[in-house]
Design a protein around this motif. Structure first.
Motif, PDB file in Angstrom:
ATOM      1  N   ILE A  37       0.906  -1.279   0.063  1.00  0.00           N
ATOM      2  CA  ILE A  37       0.099  -0.088   0.035  1.00  0.00           C
ATOM      3  C   ILE A  37       0.834   1.303  -0.104  1.00  0.00           C
ATOM      4  O   ILE A  37       1.661   1.430   0.982  1.00  0.00           O
ATOM      5  CB  ILE A  37      -1.013   0.017   1.302  1.00  0.00           C
ATOM      6  CG1 ILE A  37      -1.631  -1.255   1.297  1.00  0.00           C
ATOM      7  CG2 ILE A  37      -1.805   1.235   1.386  1.00  0.00           C
ATOM      8  CD1 ILE A  37      -2.635  -1.277   2.667  1.00  0.00           C
ATOM      9  N   ARG A 152     -10.957  -5.375  -7.515  1.00  0.00           N
ATOM     10  CA  ARG A 152      -9.919  -6.096  -7.235  1.00  0.00           C
ATOM     11  C   ARG A 152      -8.856  -6.258  -8.185  1.00  0.00           C
ATOM     12  O   ARG A 152      -8.189  -7.289  -8.525  1.00  0.00           O
ATOM     13  CB  ARG A 152     -10.356  -7.646  -6.870  1.00  0.00           C
ATOM     14  CG  ARG A 152     -11.321  -7.651  -5.542  1.00  0.00           C
ATOM     15  CD  ARG A 152     -11.017  -8.984  -4.717  1.00  0.00           C
ATOM     16  NE  ARG A 152     -11.731  -9.031  -3.644  1.00  0.00           N
ATOM     17  CZ  ARG A 152     -12.506  -9.766  -3.306  1.00  0.00           C
ATOM     18  NH1 ARG A 152     -12.890 -10.647  -4.131  1.00  0.00           N
ATOM     19  NH2 ARG A 152     -13.109  -9.612  -2.095  1.00  0.00           N
ATOM     20  N   TYR A 171     -13.639   5.948   7.914  1.00  0.00           N
ATOM     21  CA  TYR A 171     -12.981   4.730   8.839  1.00  0.00           C
ATOM     22  C   TYR A 171     -13.693   3.473   8.263  1.00  0.00           C
ATOM     23  O   TYR A 171     -12.848   2.402   8.198  1.00  0.00           O
ATOM     24  CB  TYR A 171     -13.352   5.006  10.317  1.00  0.00           C
ATOM     25  CG  TYR A 171     -12.725   6.270  11.069  1.00  0.00           C
ATOM     26  CD1 TYR A 171     -11.192   6.041  10.822  1.00  0.00           C
ATOM     27  CD2 TYR A 171     -13.282   7.363  11.552  1.00  0.00           C
ATOM     28  CE1 TYR A 171     -10.497   7.112  11.465  1.00  0.00           C
ATOM     29  CE2 TYR A 171     -12.497   8.159  12.027  1.00  0.00           C
ATOM     30  CZ  TYR A 171     -11.038   8.271  12.024  1.00  0.00           C
ATOM     31  OH  TYR A 171     -10.290   9.420  12.479  1.00  0.00           O
ATOM     32  N   ASP A 175     -11.287   0.522   7.003  1.00  0.00           N
ATOM     33  CA  ASP A 175     -11.419  -0.901   7.493  1.00  0.00           C
ATOM     34  C   ASP A 175     -11.551  -1.904   6.187  1.00  0.00           C
ATOM     35  O   ASP A 175     -11.172  -2.901   5.988  1.00  0.00           O
ATOM     36  CB  ASP A 175     -12.475  -1.042   8.221  1.00  0.00           C
ATOM     37  CG  ASP A 175     -12.204  -0.214   9.878  1.00  0.00           C
ATOM     38  OD1 ASP A 175     -10.968   0.002  10.070  1.00  0.00           O
ATOM     39  OD2 ASP A 175     -13.015  -0.088  10.588  1.00  0.00           O
ATOM     40  N   LEU A 178      -8.434  -2.284   4.373  1.00  0.00           N
ATOM     41  CA  LEU A 178      -7.349  -3.412   4.808  1.00  0.00           C
ATOM     42  C   LEU A 178      -7.929  -4.714   5.037  1.00  0.00           C
ATOM     43  O   LEU A 178      -7.188  -5.537   4.544  1.00  0.00           O
ATOM     44  CB  LEU A 178      -7.255  -2.614   6.324  1.00  0.00           C
ATOM     45  CG  LEU A 178      -6.069  -1.656   6.398  1.00  0.00           C
ATOM     46  CD1 LEU A 178      -6.336  -1.230   8.039  1.00  0.00           C
ATOM     47  CD2 LEU A 178      -4.788  -2.023   6.074  1.00  0.00           C
ATOM     48  N   ALA A 179      -9.153  -5.048   4.907  1.00  0.00           N
ATOM     49  CA  ALA A 179      -9.634  -6.305   5.292  1.00  0.00           C
ATOM     50  C   ALA A 179      -9.649  -6.940   3.945  1.00  0.00           C
ATOM     51  O   ALA A 179      -9.309  -7.926   3.750  1.00  0.00           O
ATOM     52  CB  ALA A 179     -11.380  -6.354   5.814  1.00  0.00           C
ATOM     53  N   TYR A 181      -7.754  -6.031   1.361  1.00  0.00           N
ATOM     54  CA  TYR A 181      -6.040  -6.020   1.182  1.00  0.00           C
ATOM     55  C   TYR A 181      -5.490  -7.040   1.583  1.00  0.00           C
ATOM     56  O   TYR A 181      -4.819  -8.164   1.047  1.00  0.00           O
ATOM     57  CB  TYR A 181      -5.519  -4.549   1.445  1.00  0.00           C
ATOM     58  CG  TYR A 181      -4.223  -4.954   1.429  1.00  0.00           C
ATOM     59  CD1 TYR A 181      -3.441  -4.930   0.194  1.00  0.00           C
ATOM     60  CD2 TYR A 181      -3.502  -4.880   2.346  1.00  0.00           C
ATOM     61  CE1 TYR A 181      -2.086  -4.616   0.044  1.00  0.00           C
ATOM     62  CE2 TYR A 181      -2.018  -5.011   2.392  1.00  0.00           C
ATOM     63  CZ  TYR A 181      -1.251  -4.792   1.190  1.00  0.00           C
ATOM     64  OH  TYR A 181       0.021  -4.987   1.108  1.00  0.00           O
ATOM     65  N   ALA A 182      -5.869  -7.533   2.903  1.00  0.00           N
ATOM     66  CA  ALA A 182      -5.320  -8.599   3.479  1.00  0.00           C
ATOM     67  C   ALA A 182      -5.846 -10.018   3.072  1.00  0.00           C
ATOM     68  O   ALA A 182      -5.154 -10.835   2.804  1.00  0.00           O
ATOM     69  CB  ALA A 182      -5.578  -8.522   4.992  1.00  0.00           C
ATOM     70  N   LEU A 201      -1.691   3.476   7.245  1.00  0.00           N
ATOM     71  CA  LEU A 201      -1.782   2.435   6.308  1.00  0.00           C
ATOM     72  C   LEU A 201      -0.865   2.174   5.536  1.00  0.00           C
ATOM     73  O   LEU A 201      -0.937   1.043   4.804  1.00  0.00           O
ATOM     74  CB  LEU A 201      -3.155   2.683   5.517  1.00  0.00           C
ATOM     75  CG  LEU A 201      -4.420   3.117   6.325  1.00  0.00           C
ATOM     76  CD1 LEU A 201      -5.671   3.276   5.169  1.00  0.00           C
ATOM     77  CD2 LEU A 201      -4.923   2.095   7.219  1.00  0.00           C
TER      78      LEU A 201
END
Lengths: 308, 246, 128
Positions: A37, A152, A171, A175, A178-179, A181-182, A201
């Motif tokens: 990122i 994606r 926010y 979230d 990040l979710a 991306y993980a 981030l």
């Protein structure tokens, strides 16, 4: 598809972009590591959007080479489906419903997730039957985020998309980003002039200033380079002499100076012995100091900056 | 349900479907309105003069030339940016736009021909004439294929010209867009009015050739201009930068 | 959270060490995944992963393939031993230095330490 599992890297070699007499990018050489990122930071007009436009093959550079996943993206049938550039201004069909827009984009994006798109529409309270032309600025931004994340794409560039959102939505966006991306690692480039909230981030940071690359390194390393030195004026002045002083503030006899550079353990001890207080500098402050026009325009004279 | 698909459909096919659906919906409105106007005009002619001895339907030739022309401009201004932003090449947009615009032109020509023939049959049944007063080659006695060919030439050119005008305005701005109109729209105007040379019996090939010959000539000339227009559009669109929405 | 001078990953590692030391995280207990860490604290997953890698190197955590990260057996004891080792240097020496600077008699300091240690409860949370 292997591309979505790792993310795509970006390379720019001596890239220049001119609009008539205006030089938007000036001989930029740069690498964005795959799977990171990366924050693309710069003041308004520093060339962020132009850089992203070149990477996404929205336009062709005046000079130099752009490589995405090792290839020139311009009119490249393999590369362009995997590059998603979302601009705050929006690139959607204004007179068709969000649902129609999603259908159009999903047919063009190999890894598009309807499931994620649905979740994000709910998250941002977007009604699929509405048309983009009828949405508020914040909701338009949110829809851009829906398209950007649900596609994606192995290389996703989000340009200032979070600025129009209210705090709870921002926010929620961090979230969700990040979710996903993980779970689906890829290369994400977040472009902005406001970095306070997204600072944590970022793994890598690129700072542009008037079309040139000012900084390109890992965020942790850049943060470690910023240092605030506070204490009695003469002690601070002695300590920072010869260092890269970014800014200085004086309050009565006390001076707080922002310095760029990493200290050795000996220097830290010397500072503490001299009664100086050392502290961190938020990335946003560091960025503001680094791109201060008065600093970069003149000879960046350290002593003069310290006197201000 | 799988959330990811390893391959996407052909971008050209995807775009043809998308643009085709948009054009089809507008064409529905256009022809519904056209039929109403044609019927009304026929009724008015009958009510005021006892009979309508000209083909009213063929007057739709002008409207069905310029309406899809304007849609061509719209396709470029509304879709090219979104197409590229969605991860597709300009190349596939050019292909798709050419396919739908030529298909639309042939479709409009076919519907128009059909309307003229139906109207003619009705006029025949009522004992009225169906004189064609439009500036065109095929007259009331011409066979259906000649009528179709004659109508198709300006229609195809207009549809392609719309795309060209759209991309020139997008790339060059209002100044260049307007300045080059004689070049970008000229072929359409020529195709619409060149048959006048024969009707006015201006000396030359247009007047001396047979009906069939002159029609073939018109179609051939139209085809050449169409290829030139399409090539110019393709060249400009494939190099077009995609600026942010103003 | 995570606004100190040290890099974020060092702060995360410290946090986990503290949790192991205090017993909040027992031996063989599973630790949050990097993903959970990243989303909970809104940080880059690579940052969390770096902290975990450091703790694995130190033997505080160990990785079970495909399951996640767990507190290593004996981790607390090892951390306690380390903390004891640095206790005098980190905690006592500064007290002695400060006492000398302020002219406080060392016997008074010792007396205070005795009294404090004998008190029934130590409000541990307030000290932090």
């Amino acid at each position: 598809m292997t591309a979505t599992t790792t993310g795509w890297g970006v390379e720019l070699h001596g890239v220049t972009q001119r609009y008539g007499d205006v030089v938007a990018l000036d001989d930029v050489t740069l690498t964005v590591r795959p799977g990171t990122i990366t924050g693309l930071l710069g003041r308004n007009g520093s060339g962020k959007s132009t850089l992203a436009s070149l990477v996404a093959a929205f336009r062709r550079p005046t000079a130099g080479r752009v490589l995405v996943d090792g290839e020139d993206p311009w009119e490249n049938e393999r590369v362009v489906p995997g590059v998603c550039f979302v601009r705050e201004s929006g690139d959607v069909l204004d007179d068709y419903s969000l649902r129609d827009n999603l259908a159009y984009v999903s047919g063009a994006r190999p890894a598009f997730s309807h499931e994620l798109a649905g979740e994000l529409l709910d998250l941002f309270e977007l009604e699929p039957r509405r048309k983009p032309s009828k949405l508020s600025r914040g909701k338009k931004s949110a829809f851009g985020i829906v398209l950007g994340l649900a596609s994606r794409a192995p290389l996703t560039i989000l340009d200032e998309v979070h600025l129009g959102l209210d705090a709870p939505s921002r926010y929620a966006f961090y979230d969700a980003l990040l979710a996903d991306y993980a779970e689906h690692p890829r290369t994400l480039v977040l472009s902005s002039h406001l970095i306070g909230e997204i600072e944590r981030l970022l793994e890598d940071v690129v700072v542009l200033d008037r079309g040139r690359v000012l900084v390109a390194q890992d965020a942790e390393g850049l943060r470690a380079e910023g240092l605030s030195v506070t204490g009695p004026a003469d002690a601070v002045e002695r300590f920072v002499a010869g260092r890269d002083v970014l800014a200085s503030q004086r309050l009565a006899g006390t001076v707080q100076t922002t310095v760029r550079g990493v200290l050795t353990e000996g220097e830290v001890r010397r500072a503490r012995d001299a009664g100086l207080e050392l502290g961190p500098v938020p990335l946003q402050d560091l960025f503001v100091h680094l791109t201060d026009p008065q600093r970069t325009a003149g000879a960046a004279d350290a002593s003069r900056a310290a006197d201000r | 349900m799988t959330t990811t698909t390893p391959r996407r459909p052909s971008p050209t096919a995807h775009t043809v479907r998308r643009l085709g659906a948009a054009l089809l919906r507008l064409a529905g409105w256009f022809w519904a309105l056209a039929v109403v106007v044609i019927v009304l005009a026929n009724v008015v002619g009958w009510a005021t003069r006892g009979s309508t001895d000209v083909s009213i339907a063929v007057y739709a030739r002008q409207a069905s030339t310029w309406f899809p022309f304007s849609l061509g401009i719209m396709l470029v201004s509304a879709y090219l940016r979104v197409h590229v932003a969605s991860g597709m090449t300009r190349r596939t947009f050019v292909r798709a736009a050419l396919v739908v615009q030529v298909a639309a032109a042939l479709g409009y020509a076919a519907v128009l021909t059909l309307l003229v023939l139906v109207e003619r049959a009705v006029h025949d049944a009522l004992g009225w004439d169906s004189v064609i007063t439009e500036v065109q080659l095929a007259d009331a006695s011409a066979p259906p294929w000649a009528l179709l060919g004659d109508l198709a030439v300006p229609l195809v050119l207009a549809n392609l010209s719309g795309l060209l005008v759209g991309i020139v305005y997008q790339r060059g701005g209002a100044w260049w867009g307007t300045l080059t109109l004689p070049l970008t729209v000229g072929p359409v105007v020529a195709a619409l009015y060149v048959p006048g040379l024969r009707l006015m019996e201006v000396p030359g090939l247009w007047t001396t050739a047979s009906d069939a010959q002159v029609l073939v000539l018109a179609v051939a000339l139209g085809a050449v201009l169409a290829v030139l227009t399409a090539s110019a559009f393709s060249l400009l669109a494939r190099g077009a930068p995609v600026a942010a929405k103003p | 959270m995570f606004d100190g001078r040290d890099p974020v990953y060092l702060q995360i590692a410290d946090q986990i060490r503290q949790d192991v030391l205090s017993g909040a995280l027992g031996a063989e207990e599973q630790v949050m995944s990097t993903t959970q860490y990243a989303t909970t604290f809104r940080i880059n997953p690579a940052t969390a992963a770096k902290a975990f890698a450091q703790l694995v190197d130190e033997g505080v955590l160990y990785k079970r393939r495909g399951v996640g990260m767990f507190v290593a057996p004996g981790a607390r004891e090892r951390l306690l031993a380390d903390a004891r080792e640095s206790f005098f240097a980190d905690a006592v020496d500064p007290v002695a230095d400060a006492a000398r600077l302020l002219g406080i008699d060392v016997e008074d300091v010792v007396a205070r330490l005795r009294a404090r240690a004998a008190a029934p409860t130590t409000p541990e949370g307030e000290a932090r």
